[in-house]
Scaffold this motif. Structure first.
Motif, PDB file in Angstrom:
ATOM      1  N   ALA A  46       0.950  -1.372  -0.123  1.00 50.02           N
ATOM      2  CA  ALA A  46       0.159  -0.110   0.075  1.00 50.02           C
ATOM      3  C   ALA A  46       0.697   1.251   0.092  1.00 50.02           C
ATOM      4  CB  ALA A  46      -0.798   0.071   1.117  1.00 50.02           C
ATOM      5  N   ILE A  73       1.900   8.759  -5.859  1.00 48.98           N
ATOM      6  CA  ILE A  73       0.639   8.816  -6.584  1.00 48.98           C
ATOM      7  C   ILE A  73       0.281  10.048  -7.100  1.00 48.98           C
ATOM      8  CG2 ILE A  73      -0.861   8.379  -4.675  1.00 48.98           C
ATOM      9  CD1 ILE A  73      -1.330   6.740  -8.007  1.00 48.98           C
ATOM     10  N   GLN A  86      -3.896   5.424 -14.682  1.00 55.57           N
ATOM     11  CA  GLN A  86      -5.140   6.055 -13.605  1.00 55.57           C
ATOM     12  C   GLN A  86      -6.209   6.284 -14.557  1.00 55.57           C
ATOM     13  OE1 GLN A  86      -2.433   9.620 -13.022  1.00 55.57           O
ATOM     14  NE2 GLN A  86      -2.547   9.329 -10.927  1.00 55.57           N
ATOM     15  N   TRP A  89      -7.716   2.742 -14.726  1.00 57.31           N
ATOM     16  CA  TRP A  89      -8.271   2.446 -13.478  1.00 57.31           C
ATOM     17  C   TRP A  89      -9.871   3.045 -13.583  1.00 57.31           C
ATOM     18  CZ3 TRP A  89      -4.043  -0.079 -12.969  1.00 57.31           C
ATOM     19  CH2 TRP A  89      -3.686  -0.875 -12.084  1.00 57.31           C
ATOM     20  N   VAL A  94     -12.128   0.232 -11.400  1.00 61.04           N
ATOM     21  CA  VAL A  94     -11.300  -0.845 -10.628  1.00 61.04           C
ATOM     22  C   VAL A  94     -11.514  -0.861  -9.071  1.00 61.04           C
ATOM     23  CG1 VAL A  94      -8.943  -1.685  -9.923  1.00 61.04           C
ATOM     24  CG2 VAL A  94      -9.465  -0.963 -12.481  1.00 61.04           C
ATOM     25  N   CYS A 100      -5.628   0.515  -1.492  1.00 62.31           N
ATOM     26  CA  CYS A 100      -4.510   0.008  -2.279  1.00 62.31           C
ATOM     27  C   CYS A 100      -4.084   0.466  -3.312  1.00 62.31           C
ATOM     28  CB  CYS A 100      -4.446  -1.702  -2.197  1.00 62.31           C
ATOM     29  SG  CYS A 100      -5.444  -2.253  -3.587  1.00 62.31           S
ATOM     30  N   ILE A 105      -1.170   1.041  -8.639  1.00 63.72           N
ATOM     31  CA  ILE A 105      -0.822   1.791 -10.024  1.00 63.72           C
ATOM     32  C   ILE A 105       0.719   2.013 -10.017  1.00 63.72           C
ATOM     33  CG2 ILE A 105      -1.351   4.083 -10.997  1.00 63.72           C
ATOM     34  CD1 ILE A 105      -4.385   3.820  -9.841  1.00 63.72           C
ATOM     35  N   MET A 127       2.818  -7.746  -9.854  1.00 62.96           N
ATOM     36  CA  MET A 127       1.659  -7.092  -8.996  1.00 62.96           C
ATOM     37  C   MET A 127       1.829  -8.154  -7.690  1.00 62.96           C
ATOM     38  SD  MET A 127       1.088  -4.649 -10.792  1.00 62.96           S
ATOM     39  CE  MET A 127      -0.150  -3.826  -9.758  1.00 62.96           C
ATOM     40  N   ILE A 140      -7.745  -5.092 -12.100  1.00 63.61           N
ATOM     41  CA  ILE A 140      -6.330  -4.475 -12.217  1.00 63.61           C
ATOM     42  C   ILE A 140      -5.650  -4.866 -13.327  1.00 63.61           C
ATOM     43  CG2 ILE A 140      -4.140  -4.473 -10.903  1.00 63.61           C
ATOM     44  CD1 ILE A 140      -5.739  -4.452  -8.364  1.00 63.61           C
ATOM     45  N   LYS A 141      -5.685  -6.368 -13.621  1.00 61.55           N
ATOM     46  CA  LYS A 141      -5.252  -6.841 -14.879  1.00 61.55           C
ATOM     47  C   LYS A 141      -5.608  -6.238 -15.908  1.00 61.55           C
ATOM     48  CE  LYS A 141      -4.172 -11.304 -13.793  1.00 61.55           C
ATOM     49  NZ  LYS A 141      -4.407 -12.793 -13.711  1.00 61.55           N
TER      50      LYS A 141
ATOM     51  N   ASN B 228     -13.787   7.844  -7.931  1.00 62.65           N
ATOM     52  CA  ASN B 228     -12.521   7.175  -8.655  1.00 62.65           C
ATOM     53  C   ASN B 228     -11.504   7.943  -8.870  1.00 62.65           C
ATOM     54  OD1 ASN B 228     -13.962   4.818  -8.826  1.00 62.65           O
ATOM     55  ND2 ASN B 228     -14.041   4.330 -10.907  1.00 62.65           N
ATOM     56  N   VAL B 232      -7.611   7.469  -7.641  1.00 62.07           N
ATOM     57  CA  VAL B 232      -6.413   7.092  -8.301  1.00 62.07           C
ATOM     58  C   VAL B 232      -5.091   8.456  -8.401  1.00 62.07           C
ATOM     59  CG1 VAL B 232      -7.667   5.396  -9.823  1.00 62.07           C
ATOM     60  CG2 VAL B 232      -7.370   7.764 -10.539  1.00 62.07           C
ATOM     61  N   THR B 233      -5.661   9.466  -7.859  1.00 60.98           N
ATOM     62  CA  THR B 233      -4.653  10.299  -7.690  1.00 60.98           C
ATOM     63  C   THR B 233      -4.213  10.695  -6.416  1.00 60.98           C
ATOM     64  OG1 THR B 233      -6.529  12.017  -7.691  1.00 60.98           O
ATOM     65  CG2 THR B 233      -5.405  11.813  -9.839  1.00 60.98           C
ATOM     66  N   GLY B 234      -4.841   9.760  -5.265  1.00 63.09           N
ATOM     67  CA  GLY B 234      -4.173   9.786  -4.067  1.00 63.09           C
ATOM     68  C   GLY B 234      -4.846  11.209  -3.058  1.00 63.09           C
ATOM     69  N   LEU B 375      -7.745  -3.249   4.772  1.00 61.55           N
ATOM     70  CA  LEU B 375      -6.362  -2.780   4.717  1.00 61.55           C
ATOM     71  C   LEU B 375      -6.126  -1.459   5.113  1.00 61.55           C
ATOM     72  CD1 LEU B 375      -3.945  -3.853   3.156  1.00 61.55           C
ATOM     73  CD2 LEU B 375      -4.518  -2.468   1.186  1.00 61.55           C
ATOM     74  N   ASN B 669     -18.069  -5.893  -9.765  1.00 59.20           N
ATOM     75  CA  ASN B 669     -16.893  -5.668  -9.030  1.00 59.20           C
ATOM     76  C   ASN B 669     -16.956  -6.726  -7.619  1.00 59.20           C
ATOM     77  OD1 ASN B 669     -14.215  -4.860  -8.601  1.00 59.20           O
ATOM     78  ND2 ASN B 669     -14.836  -2.888  -8.670  1.00 59.20           N
ATOM     79  N   MET B 707      -2.511 -11.869  -6.611  1.00 59.67           N
ATOM     80  CA  MET B 707      -2.889 -11.716  -7.923  1.00 59.67           C
ATOM     81  C   MET B 707      -2.420 -13.067  -8.576  1.00 59.67           C
ATOM     82  SD  MET B 707      -2.171  -9.047 -11.088  1.00 59.67           S
ATOM     83  CE  MET B 707      -3.240  -7.783 -10.521  1.00 59.67           C
TER      84      MET B 707
END
Lengths: 162, 763
Positions: A46, A73, A86, A89, A94, A100, A105, A127, A140-141, B228, B232-234, B375, B669, B707
């Motif tokens: 993470a 990130i 990104q 994603w 995703v 995580c 990414i 990964m 993710i894949k 989202n 993805v940009t934290g 997590l 998902n 994975m």
């Protein structure tokens, strides 16, 4: 003591103890919260950041040992344009909890830098160090393949969350 | 109260929470109370505020004026630029609820989804009612009130337009955030109508017609999550990301064996460490769900708080602490199984069915205790200022957390302000608010905002574990090869000596409890002083492994095709389910087992997985069904096994009937993740305890699936006009049985224990 770091193309100076992991320097000293604390022992991924383009565990990297350019990130998108990973994603929806995904990414970014068209096996091998407790591995894949230029069969109605 | 009585009381509290969370009891619309107008606090932006109380459906409104932005109700705000803000009342823990709630309101509002923004609603249960998530109840619970909120706001916008145009409201239509009057070719944006709409009377809910499924413009399609881009940009979204000016950081250390008290600690040494501001003991409340005794360390950074925690030496008084070891539990359970106690559930004549059976196989199954390990490690931020406790938390039950902190600190409703953050996973762990209560207790003693941060190791040591259990089963096959009786003796654990511990009771909500001609269920319990709780698909996640595997054993014994055997079981007359009469969902046809829906998903799973087709050599296909938390789900697993007992799963097929789908992307998902979660837990996860101490320390001891071992998961939904069920829970329970059945098909070995690694298998 002061340390000078290059983070996301900017020079930053922090005054912390030398054994402070880069993770906590980013999160507490620099208020950059995208890098996540998961396990503190390098087992979950993470906290992944890029050091000179290579994925490293920031929770195991003392700030005194950082020598090079760090990408977190927050710095992966340039000039407001998302990195292809990104964007994939977002488009393939995703994330579930999302905790995580920054680390995922960045690990994928290092993979694509080395293997622009990775195979399933290369993706899984690279990964494997990044845990996703929600189990989003299928997507993710698919997102890595899509960012690498393979069209994925599944695409959502994009909503960027204005 | 003695320590053991306090512990038993905590477990009773936890059971009450789980029961409330998992029950769905919204009163029918016709039972709506008289409309009343109440003050709504906490929403910025002004304008007219109208709120529906989710539980009572009392509508209320408040003019606070001074802004052009109109808050049409507690769920909907419309701005002059025609953007619509929808407030999501529940916690986003990865189940996609923020997007789903927005979509449900937007559908009935006829809002343009591209200009909808979804914000987290404030924690204010007096306005919103229940604001927790758990038991896959968010969607079924919110389904009516959210649709009504959207439809009511839409009616007010139409009324405003009709009044402006001086035409009957019935001639006006709405689409994509505009009201239209077709015959005069006029249209007005919601934004331009918002202020006038806010002065319209609130329509009676009974006068509002909700859309039929065939009329949906938004629901059922694929949407990406509203946050989202931020993920993805934290961007800071999670509890752990909270940052306040002047904030300090806290660690908290409890006795590794639950119930231990602090005798002494090296606080003077700790206080001298770099960055440490303070260190002190908390006596706690004695309940693991609140605050257990421990030592808090306050520092200027998380790392300094962690370093000081590592140097902390505590002398624990363990006289009341857990001494539990689980190593002897299996032998003890077997001993107990020799004597069947009075059954708690008995249908038909089991003994007669066994006496006349052609075959009566017996088997014993067991499963280990496991831990949630979401997590994002537990955390919460507290700040006591101006006589009020302000808190930020990734809880799944922040509304309950508010009430707990009120009680603990003896503060009124207005003086405990809780902010809901996104949560990095929940899985039932965050039904408990221990980290929130700790943060509040610590913040009371610190003159600054303070963020409590658990280490991963704390999350392993102090969970509300899914309890392990032992099942002793008997089945009867009659002379025609049909299943005629099913007996299940569960040996579980108890905090008070008799009542099964939280999450350890027999599942009364799932297949095949209520649907056999002759069924006998009995429960025995062994004492346990380790906190247990709800984990994704509570009780079903293990008991469907047991039932789904043993049913396969029975069909094999009968020489029958398993799908045909199950379909025959589904086609028999049903015994009406015995459900507590006070729970309205007990009679809701959308919430109870439906043999047609069961057969539907099983048949489709058989078809999509290639059931009955010739498989490549060495491959095995297994299938299982579960009815769980309102969802009918069948799953199939195709795998092969090498000579070292290493399993490769080639494909998982998931078929769900949970009624109409809100967001196809998120549902898919969720189902994929649920199947992966089921596989992960079934293969490798186990928590062990000695002298009350949990032996697993970090992820290295706890191999959550990665994975490399994650198979493709193909998902299908059978959509129907039943009211929707949630999906977080139902997609987990069938997986373990499907896996075990596939393993049997491939190798001929029946695995009757979880995790499967106990039988030597790896993935």
């Amino acid at each position: 003591m002061p340390f000078q770091l290059n983070i996301n193309r900017k020079s930053r100076t922090v005054d912390v103890e030398g054994d402070t992991p880069l993770l906590w320097v980013l999160r507490d000293a620099l208020d950059m919260k995208g890098t996540k604390y998961g396990c503190g022992v390098g087992q979950c991924g993470a906290c992944t950041v890029l050091l000179n383009g290579h994925a490293i565990r920031s929770c195991l990297t003392p700030v005194s040992g950082v020598n090079g350019n760090i990408t977190t990130i927050e710095g992966l998108a340039e000039n407001g344009e998302l990195h292809p990973l990104q964007q994939a994603w977002v488009d393939l929806d995703v994330p579930q909890c999302g905790y995580c995904q920054g680390g995922q990414i960045l690990t994928a970014a290092a993979l694509l830098a080395e293997h622009p068209k990775p195979t399933d096996q290369q993706i899984a091998a690279t990964m494997n160090g990044n845990l996703c407790r929600c189990g989003t591995y299928n997507r993710i894949k698919a997102a890595i393949h899509q960012a690498a230029g393979f069209q994925s069969p599944v695409k959502g109605d994009t909503h960027d969350g204005i | 109260m003695t320590a053991s009585e306090t512990f038993a009381q905590y477990d009773a509290d936890m059971q009450a929470v789980i029961a409330e969370v998992t029950a769905i009891a919204p009163p029918p619309v016709t039972a709506m109370g008289r409309r009343s107008f109440l003050k709504l606090a906490g929403l910025a932006g002004g304008g007219l505020v109208l709120a529906f109380h989710l539980e009572t459906r009392a509508a209320h409104a408040e003019v606070s004026g001074g802004s052009d932005t109109a808050v049409l109700n507690a769920f909907v705000r419309v701005a002059p630029d025609n953007t619509v803000t929808i407030f999501s009342t529940g916690p986003e823990i990865g189940q996609g609820i923020k997007t789903a709630f927005g979509l449900i309101v937007a559908e009935e509002l006829d809002a343009d989804w591209k200009t909808v923004r979804v914000d987290q609603a404030p924690i204010d249960p007096r306005v919103y009612g229940s604001q927790g998530a758990g038991g896959s109840t968010s969607i079924p619970r919110g389904w009516d009130p959210l649709r009504q909120a959207g439809a009511t706001a839409r009616a007010m916008l139409i009324a405003a337009a009709a009044s402006q145009w001086n035409v009957p409201a019935g001639e006006c239509t709405a689409a994509a955030s505009f009201v239209c009057h077709k015959s005069s070719d006029r249209k007005l944006s919601y934004g331009s109508l918002a202020k006038a709409a806010s002065t319209q009377p609130v329509p009676e809910l009974t006068s509002i017609a909700l859309k039929k499924r065939s009329e949906y413009k938004l629901l059922g399609r694929r949407y990406t999550g509203v946050d989202n881009r931020k993920v993805v940009t934290g961007q800071p979204l999670f509890g752990i990301d909270v940052q306040l000016p002047g904030m300090l950081y806290a660690s908290y250390t409890m006795c590794p064996a639950v119930g231990g008290k602090v005798k002494s600690a090296n606080l003077d040494e700790i206080k001298k460490m770099p960055g440490v501001v303070d260190a002190f003991m908390l006596e706690g409340t004695g309940k693991p769900s609140e605050v257990m005794p421990g030592v808090a360390i306050i520092a200027k950074s998380t790392w300094q708080a962690f370093k000081a925690k590592a140097a902390l030496k505590v002398d624990w008084d363990e006289s009341d602490a857990s001494k539990d070891s689980l190593t002897q539990a299996a032998a003890k359970a077997k001993e107990i199984s020799a004597k069947l106690p009075a059954p708690e559930h008995n249908v038909g004549d089991v003994d007669a069915a066994f006496a006349s059976a052609a075959k009566a196989p017996e088997a014993s199954y067991d499963y280990a205790m496991v831990s949630h390990q979401q997590l994002e490690p537990q955390n919460s931020t507290g700040w006591f200022h101006d006589g009020a406790m302000e808190l930020w938390t990734p809880s799944q039950q922040a509304d309950r957390g508010q009430a707990m902190v009120m009680r603990m600190l003896n503060l009124p409703y207005e003086k405990v302000i809780v902010h809901q953050t996104r949560a990095g996973g929940g899985f039932g762990r965050r039904l408990a608010n221990d980290y929130l209560c700790e943060a509040a207790a610590i913040a009371m003693k610190v003159n600054a905002p303070v963020k409590l941060q658990w280490k991963r190791e704390d999350d392993f040591a102090h969970d509300f574990y899914r309890v392990g259990g032992y099942h002793f089963l008997k089945g009867a096959i009659d002379k025609s090869g049909k299943l005629s009786a099913f007996q299940n003796h569960l040996v579980t654990f108890s905090a008070d000596g008799t009542r099964p511990v939280s999450g350890g009771a027999l599942s009364r909500n799932s297949f095949p409890t209520d649907m056999a001609p002759n069924v006998r269920y009995a429960v025995s319990a062994m004492p346990l002083q380790i906190p247990c709780g709800a984990m994704r698909g509570p009780t079903d996640n293990v008991q469907m492994f047991v039932a789904g595997s043993f049913l396969h054993e029975l069909s094999v014994a009968a020489g029958r095709d398993h799908v045909e055997f199950l379909l025959e079981w589904f086609s028999r007359p049903l015994t009406p389910p015995e459900k507590p009469a006070h729970l309205s969902w007990a009679t809701d046809p959308s919430r109870i087992f439906n043999p047609k829906r069961a057969a539907g998903v099983l048949k489709l799973a058989a078809e999509k997985s290639g059931w009955g087709k010739k498989l490549p050599r060495g491959r095995g296909l297994g299938i299982a069904f579960a009815f769980s938390y309102g969802g009918h789900v069948a799953e199939a697993v195709e795998l092969s096994v090498d000579t070292n007992k290493h399993i490769t799963v080639h494909k998982i097929t998931v078929v769900c009937d949970i009624g109409p789908i809100v967001n196809m992307s998120s549902a898919e998902n969720q189902a994929q993740g649920g199947a992966i979660d089921g596989l992960s837990t079934a293969m490798g996860l186990e928590i062990s305890a000695e002298q009350g101490r949990i032996k697993q320390v970090n992820f290295g001891d706890y191999p959550i699936l990665r994975m490399r071992s994650a198979p493709p998961v193909e998902v299908h939904f059978i959509q129907s006009d039943f009211r929707p069920s949630g999906l977080g829970e139902p997609c987990v329970p069938p997986l373990a049985a499907a896996l075990g059945n596939a393993l049997y098909a491939s190798t001929g070995e029946r695995v009757r224990t979880m995790p499967f690694k106990r039988a030597g298998y790896t993935i």
